[in-house]
Design a protein around this motif. Structure first.
Motif, mmCIF file in Angstrom:
data_model
loop_
_atom_site.group_PDB
_atom_site.id
_atom_site.type_symbol
_atom_site.label_atom_id
_atom_site.label_comp_id
_atom_site.label_asym_id
_atom_site.label_seq_id
_atom_site.Cartn_x
_atom_site.Cartn_y
_atom_site.Cartn_z
ATOM 1 N N GLY A 205 42.401 36.598 37.236
ATOM 2 C CA GLY A 205 41.325 36.549 37.068
ATOM 3 C C GLY A 205 40.396 34.894 36.578
ATOM 4 N N ARG A 206 38.823 35.506 35.828
ATOM 5 C CA ARG A 206 37.943 34.864 35.328
ATOM 6 C C ARG A 206 38.950 35.000 33.482
ATOM 7 N N GLY A 207 39.472 36.014 33.541
ATOM 8 C CA GLY A 207 40.023 36.314 32.389
ATOM 9 C C GLY A 207 41.051 35.038 31.613
ATOM 10 N N ALA A 230 45.490 35.032 43.168
ATOM 11 C CA ALA A 230 44.133 34.733 41.736
ATOM 12 C C ALA A 230 42.171 35.275 42.579
ATOM 13 N N SER A 231 41.436 35.429 41.056
ATOM 14 C CA SER A 231 40.557 35.980 42.578
ATOM 15 C C SER A 231 39.032 35.159 42.514
ATOM 16 N N ARG A 232 38.310 35.361 43.329
ATOM 17 C CA ARG A 232 37.502 33.341 43.837
ATOM 18 C C ARG A 232 37.456 33.538 42.901
ATOM 19 N N ALA A 233 36.875 33.705 41.718
ATOM 20 C CA ALA A 233 36.488 33.330 40.628
ATOM 21 C C ALA A 233 37.439 31.660 39.310
ATOM 22 N N PHE A 244 45.968 31.016 47.488
ATOM 23 C CA PHE A 244 46.270 31.554 46.674
ATOM 24 C C PHE A 244 44.993 33.131 46.729
ATOM 25 N N GLN A 245 44.140 33.161 46.772
ATOM 26 C CA GLN A 245 42.907 33.774 46.640
ATOM 27 C C GLN A 245 43.551 35.486 47.175
ATOM 28 N N VAL A 246 42.985 36.196 46.607
ATOM 29 C CA VAL A 246 43.062 37.406 47.206
ATOM 30 C C VAL A 246 41.840 38.269 47.376
ATOM 31 N N GLY A 247 41.337 38.910 48.553
ATOM 32 C CA GLY A 247 40.598 39.502 48.790
ATOM 33 C C GLY A 247 40.043 38.788 50.317
ATOM 34 N N GLN A 248 38.376 39.661 50.023
ATOM 35 C CA GLN A 248 37.523 39.745 51.157
ATOM 36 C C GLN A 248 37.759 38.066 52.060
ATOM 37 N N THR A 249 37.830 37.221 51.645
ATOM 38 C CA THR A 249 38.149 35.933 52.638
ATOM 39 C C THR A 249 38.946 35.449 51.548
ATOM 40 N N GLY A 250 40.311 35.517 51.532
ATOM 41 C CA GLY A 250 41.530 35.449 51.122
ATOM 42 C C GLY A 250 42.112 35.338 51.807
ATOM 43 N N ILE A 263 40.994 40.580 35.999
ATOM 44 C CA ILE A 263 39.642 40.684 37.464
ATOM 45 C C ILE A 263 39.196 41.958 36.932
ATOM 46 N N SER A 264 37.860 41.673 37.491
ATOM 47 C CA SER A 264 36.767 42.888 36.930
ATOM 48 C C SER A 264 37.081 44.059 37.962
ATOM 49 N N GLY A 265 37.212 43.528 39.064
ATOM 50 C CA GLY A 265 37.333 44.601 40.467
ATOM 51 C C GLY A 265 35.706 44.111 41.064
ATOM 52 N N ILE A 267 33.957 44.374 44.813
ATOM 53 C CA ILE A 267 34.052 44.941 45.868
ATOM 54 C C ILE A 267 34.952 43.745 47.174
ATOM 55 N N GLN A 268 34.313 42.719 46.251
ATOM 56 C CA GLN A 268 35.196 41.295 47.449
ATOM 57 C C GLN A 268 37.100 41.105 47.455
ATOM 58 N N HIS A 269 36.961 41.267 45.942
ATOM 59 C CA HIS A 269 38.591 41.035 45.697
ATOM 60 C C HIS A 269 39.445 42.902 45.915
ATOM 61 N N ARG A 270 38.685 43.895 45.999
ATOM 62 C CA ARG A 270 39.523 45.225 46.371
ATOM 63 C C ARG A 270 40.007 45.282 47.390
ATOM 64 N N VAL A 282 45.313 44.830 34.053
ATOM 65 C CA VAL A 282 45.087 44.830 32.483
ATOM 66 C C VAL A 282 43.885 43.965 32.424
ATOM 67 N N ASN A 283 43.109 44.256 31.505
ATOM 68 C CA ASN A 283 40.970 44.249 31.142
ATOM 69 C C ASN A 283 41.197 44.671 29.460
ATOM 70 N N LYS A 284 39.992 44.497 28.701
ATOM 71 C CA LYS A 284 40.056 44.053 27.706
ATOM 72 C C LYS A 284 38.744 44.491 27.903
ATOM 73 N N ASP A 301 44.092 42.062 25.492
ATOM 74 C CA ASP A 301 44.047 41.435 25.617
ATOM 75 C C ASP A 301 44.794 41.003 26.827
ATOM 76 N N LEU A 302 45.152 40.282 27.693
ATOM 77 C CA LEU A 302 46.324 39.761 28.829
ATOM 78 C C LEU A 302 47.191 38.801 27.856
ATOM 79 N N PHE A 303 46.642 37.908 27.492
ATOM 80 C CA PHE A 303 47.099 37.153 26.192
ATOM 81 C C PHE A 303 48.304 37.558 25.671
HETATM 82 C C1 LIG Z 1 31.158 35.841 50.768
HETATM 83 C C2 LIG Z 1 31.974 36.299 49.316
HETATM 84 C C3 LIG Z 1 33.081 36.538 49.339
HETATM 85 C C4 LIG Z 1 33.588 36.825 48.582
HETATM 86 N N1 LIG Z 1 35.292 36.780 48.766
HETATM 87 C C5 LIG Z 1 36.185 36.845 47.729
HETATM 88 C C6 LIG Z 1 37.478 37.104 47.323
HETATM 89 O O1 LIG Z 1 37.799 36.500 48.304
HETATM 90 N N2 LIG Z 1 38.646 37.239 46.727
HETATM 91 C C7 LIG Z 1 37.546 37.332 45.594
HETATM 92 O O2 LIG Z 1 38.548 38.102 44.379
HETATM 93 N N3 LIG Z 1 36.613 37.436 45.273
HETATM 94 C C8 LIG Z 1 35.934 37.399 46.259
HETATM 95 N N4 LIG Z 1 34.535 37.138 45.772
HETATM 96 C C9 LIG Z 1 33.577 37.036 44.209
HETATM 97 C C10 LIG Z 1 33.713 38.059 43.900
HETATM 98 O O3 LIG Z 1 32.029 38.749 43.680
HETATM 99 C C11 LIG Z 1 33.578 37.858 42.608
HETATM 100 O O4 LIG Z 1 32.321 37.359 41.673
HETATM 101 C C12 LIG Z 1 35.573 37.989 41.792
HETATM 102 O O5 LIG Z 1 36.347 38.941 42.173
HETATM 103 C C13 LIG Z 1 34.668 38.166 39.925
HETATM 104 O O6 LIG Z 1 36.573 38.013 39.524
HETATM 105 P P1 LIG Z 1 37.319 37.746 38.593
HETATM 106 O O7 LIG Z 1 37.812 39.453 38.725
HETATM 107 O O8 LIG Z 1 38.325 37.496 38.432
HETATM 108 O O9 LIG Z 1 35.785 37.181 37.706
HETATM 109 P P2 LIG Z 1 34.985 38.876 36.307
HETATM 110 O O10 LIG Z 1 33.910 39.019 36.677
HETATM 111 O O11 LIG Z 1 34.525 37.266 35.750
HETATM 112 O O12 LIG Z 1 36.081 39.304 35.733
HETATM 113 C C14 LIG Z 1 36.586 38.462 34.490
HETATM 114 C C15 LIG Z 1 37.510 39.928 33.925
HETATM 115 O O13 LIG Z 1 38.754 39.559 32.813
HETATM 116 C C16 LIG Z 1 38.249 40.240 32.099
HETATM 117 N N5 LIG Z 1 38.547 39.583 30.776
HETATM 118 C C17 LIG Z 1 38.489 38.609 30.139
HETATM 119 N N6 LIG Z 1 38.946 37.792 29.599
HETATM 120 C C18 LIG Z 1 40.015 38.853 29.137
HETATM 121 C C19 LIG Z 1 41.471 38.353 28.222
HETATM 122 N N7 LIG Z 1 41.748 37.913 27.354
HETATM 123 N N8 LIG Z 1 42.322 39.918 28.256
HETATM 124 C C20 LIG Z 1 42.033 40.142 29.038
HETATM 125 N N9 LIG Z 1 40.683 40.671 30.272
HETATM 126 C C21 LIG Z 1 39.605 39.104 30.314
HETATM 127 C C22 LIG Z 1 36.952 40.705 31.686
HETATM 128 O O14 LIG Z 1 37.013 41.597 31.540
HETATM 129 C C23 LIG Z 1 36.359 41.218 33.217
HETATM 130 O O15 LIG Z 1 36.517 42.558 33.701
HETATM 131 C C24 LIG Z 1 33.272 36.544 46.909
HETATM 132 C C25 LIG Z 1 32.210 36.964 46.847
HETATM 133 C C26 LIG Z 1 31.309 36.133 47.681
HETATM 134 C C27 LIG Z 1 29.664 36.375 47.546
#
Ligand SMILES: Cc1cc2nc3c(=O)[nH]c(=O)nc-3n(C[C@H](O)[C@H](O)[C@H](O)COP(=O)(O)OP(=O)(O)OC[C@H]3O[C@@H](n4cnc5c(N)ncnc54)[C@H](O)[C@@H]3O)c2cc1C
Ligand SMILES: Cc1cc2nc3c(=O)[nH]c(=O)nc-3n(C[C@H](O)[C@H](O)[C@H](O)COP(=O)(O)OP(=O)(O)OC[C@H]3O[C@@H](n4cnc5c(N)ncnc54)[C@H](O)[C@@H]3O)c2cc1C
Lengths: 319, 270
Positions: A205-207, A230-233, A244-250, A263-265, A267-270, A282-284, A301-303
């Protein structure tokens, strides 16, 4: 025993694993008859369908079938239903599969149940809804039951069938050819298993922080013979391709093992991974909601954690 | 007709179908009495993907001229969801509301929506690609089938030029470019745009915009084809899944990867 139609999901002439799962399930309800739509039916495909119990294979091979999305498949299924009077129709729960099932339901005026994870001999389907929090048993009460079935819901079990070929002639109506495919854009694909079918999915994910960062995710996936998600972020940032997006729209995935990294978790990813059998996180951030789903989680740290894990997997495999 | 030129383009008439669903974060559950979704238990919001559908319709009308009509089937309070679309900028609404619609399945829902949409000369009918509650992803395709219109679904991009509409349809391998003549049915994914927030002005203006409220009889629906009793499919029983045993969470002390490897070895993944 009544016939159970199973729409074959195939790409590049290869039968997808989900079809072998559907054939296995179909045998509980009756005699499986596969339906192949599109050009390129071949001996290997026939052998796979036979191995998992298809008594017949209806083959509709016109190249024009590749030129129009969904509607022709529904039309062909409807004509086979009319002539073969099956006891049920099974389709994979892909985007195309669900839409074909929906159109078929309208055409033959029959109920449709989507995202079944099991179906029994009495044709009662099990659905796992609201992100897996509720288990529903549902039935089609009118017409020929149509079910779409989730990938990885049942384990494929071989049981030989004759796979006797029955050619189906194709003459698409104007209704089926209103929307035409004029181009196909194929993103580069690696040698990894398909995301929706993989037994192991390693997601970032974004991490992960950058496109280059996905290197550590890919290495772990490869050590476990898994797919990368991958997450949407991460897909929105352009670090990893959208398919490769996993989730509601993946993709909705339900692997044996899902490893969520950075990945933070949300609801759309879950919504796309919650029914995975085993979940590792794995999440920091110890407060990240994804830990609620974890069978095993590491706050870190995932790295540093992921490369160490990859190294361990590699060395233990060798042992 | 030249694209983007209001004087030369034929104004478009666009319908957007929006569903009210329980708030995304709310815990969803089924009712004990009739196994339908307990819609009272949580706040109702517009299905997230339908916001993208509204946005796309507004953008198309901004480029080509025309009007946006929002259509929703649902209980009284789904009227709020219609207002939300109007406050984003849609011009008028149609709300199909009738107690006898309760418990409708996908066949009944698509029948009701198609009947309301038919004969109103829409150039495009735009849907979200999936609801967040039932998640079937079938209603757009079923409406296209019923109205005998081109189906252009799972669009990450939509382009209208003259009377031709072209979309990029998401696929496992990338995307397909799909094209058809208007009128057509579209569904959109969240990649397509960034939905606008209603402005204060928009919220005030929405209060005065017309909303046609239709009963089953007004819409000319066959009462034997709608509601729970007519459903082609039904719920036999349901149960909450037993909660998963809480997992183990450890803090990395330089051996986090090793500990996961031990866990995976135990579980026979390695
Ligand atoms: C209509 C709609 C549809 C959507 N569909 C989807 C979908 O299909 N799939 C999807 O995934 N999302 C979807 N989303 C987006 C969703 O709401 C979240 O924004 C998205 O899942 C966040 O991605 P993330 O967890 O990677 O990022 P973030 O929420 O930013 O989380 C990043 C996480 O990484 C951790 N992190 C950062 N650096 C590190 C490190 N070095 N080591 C370990 N951990 C670290 C942080 O602690 C944080 O928990 C949708 C949203 C909408 C509105
Ligand atoms: C947990 C659960 C499981 C269900 N399973 C089944 C099943 O297996 N088979 C079955 O036939 N029914 C089922 N239903 C009933 C189903 O919710 C309704 O029939 C619903 O109207 C269609 O399904 P959907 O919301 O998933 O639509 P989708 O096809 O996912 O919706 C796509 C788009 O259609 C539009 N749309 C959908 N409903 C409306 C509406 N009321 N008003 C305006 N626009 C709308 C929106 O633009 C939406 O984005 C289920 C319901 C629940 C709560």
């Amino acid at each position: 025993m009544g016939e159970v139609l199973v729409l074959v999901d195939h790409a590049d002439g290869v039968v997808k694993k989900v079809t072998t799962e559907l054939l296995t399930l179909a045998r509980v309800m009756g005699e499986p008859a596969a339906v192949w739509v599109g050009p390129g039916y071949n001996d290997a495909a026939s052998a796979t369908l036979a191995e998992f119990g298809a008594a017949k294979v209806y083959v509709a091979e016109d190249p024009a079938l590749n030129d129009y999305p969904v509607a022709p498949t529904a039309e062909l299924l409807a004509s086979i239903v009319a002539s073969a009077s099956p006891v049920a129709v099974l389709v994979a729960s892909s985007a195309d599969g669900k839409e074909a099932a929906g159109r078929l339901a309208v055409k033959i005026d029959s109920g449709v149940i989507t995202d079944a994870v099991d179906i029994d001999a009495s044709m009662t389907a099990t659905q796992s809804v609201f992100g897996g929090s509720t288990i529903v048993h549902s039935r089609v009460t009118s017409g020929t039951p149509i079910f779409t079935v989730r990938t990885n819901a049942v384990a494929p079990v071989p049981a030989p069938g004759a796979a006797t070929r029955v050619d189906v002639s194709v003459s698409l109506t104007a209704s089926a050819t209103k929307a035409r495919i004029t181009g196909r854009t194929v993103a580069a694909k690696g040698g990894r298993p398909e995301l929706a079918e993989a037994a192991v999915v390693v997601s970032g994910g974004r991490g992960v922080g950058s496109a280059d960062g996905f290197d550590v995710i890919e290495k772990l996936a490869d050590s476990l013979g898994g797919a990368v998600g991958a997450s949407r972020a991460a897909t929105d940032a352009g670090w990893y391709p959208h398919q490769f997006q996993v989730g509601q729209t993946g993709k909705t995935v339900s692997p044996q093992l899902y490893i969520a990294n950075g990945i933070s978790g949300a609801i759309q990813h879950r919504a796309g991974m919650q029914t995975s059998k085993t979940i590792v996180v794995v999440n920091k951030d110890a407060e990240a909601p994804i830990f609620e789903l974890a069978d095993f989680g590491v706050v870190g740290d995932l790295f540093t954690v992921v490369p160490q894990l990859t190294e361990q997997v590699e060395s233990r495999k060798g042992a | 007709m030249r694209q983007g030129d209001k004087f030369w383009s034929v104004a478009m008439k666009i319908a957007v179908c929006v569903k009210q669903v329980p708030d995304t974060w709310a815990e969803k559950r089924l009712r004990a009495d009739d196994s339908t979704l307990d819609r009272e238990a949580a706040d109702g919001v517009m299905n997230e993907l339908d916001e993208y559908a509204v946005e796309e319709a507004l953008k198309l009308v901004e480029a080509h001229g025309g009007e946006v009509v929002v259509v929703s089937m649902g209980p009284d309070r789904a009227g709020e969801t219609v207002r939300k679309a109007l406050s984003m900028g849609a011009d008028s609404g149609i709300h199909l509301v009738d107690d006898s619609l309760h418990g409708s399945d996908a066949l009944a829902t698509s029948y009701a929506l198609a009947t309301v949409l038919a004969g109103r000369d829409f150039d495009l009918i735009i849907f979200g690609s999936e609801s967040t509650d039932a998640r079937m992803s079938v209603v757009p395709a079923m409406v296209a089938e019923r109205l005998d219109l081109a189906q252009l679904t799972f669009a990450q991009k939509v382009d209208v030029t003259g009377d031709t509409v072209t979309i990029e349809r998401l696929a496992d391998y990338g995307f397909d470019t799909v094209t058809a003549s208007l009128p057509a049915v579209i569904s959109v994914v969240e990649k397509i745009n960034e939905p606008r927030y209603p402005s204060f002005k928009g919220i005030m203006a929405a209060k005065k915009k017309p909303v046609e409220t239709l009963s089953v009889a007004d819409a000319g629906l066959d009462a034997s084809k709608i509601g729970a009793s007519a459903a082609w499919s039904g719920v036999a029983d349901f149960a909450a899944r037993p909660p998963k045993a809480a997992g183990v969470v450890v803090t990395d002390d330089g051996d986090g990867g090793l500990k996961i490897a031990d866990f995976l070895t135990n579980q026979k993944f390695i």
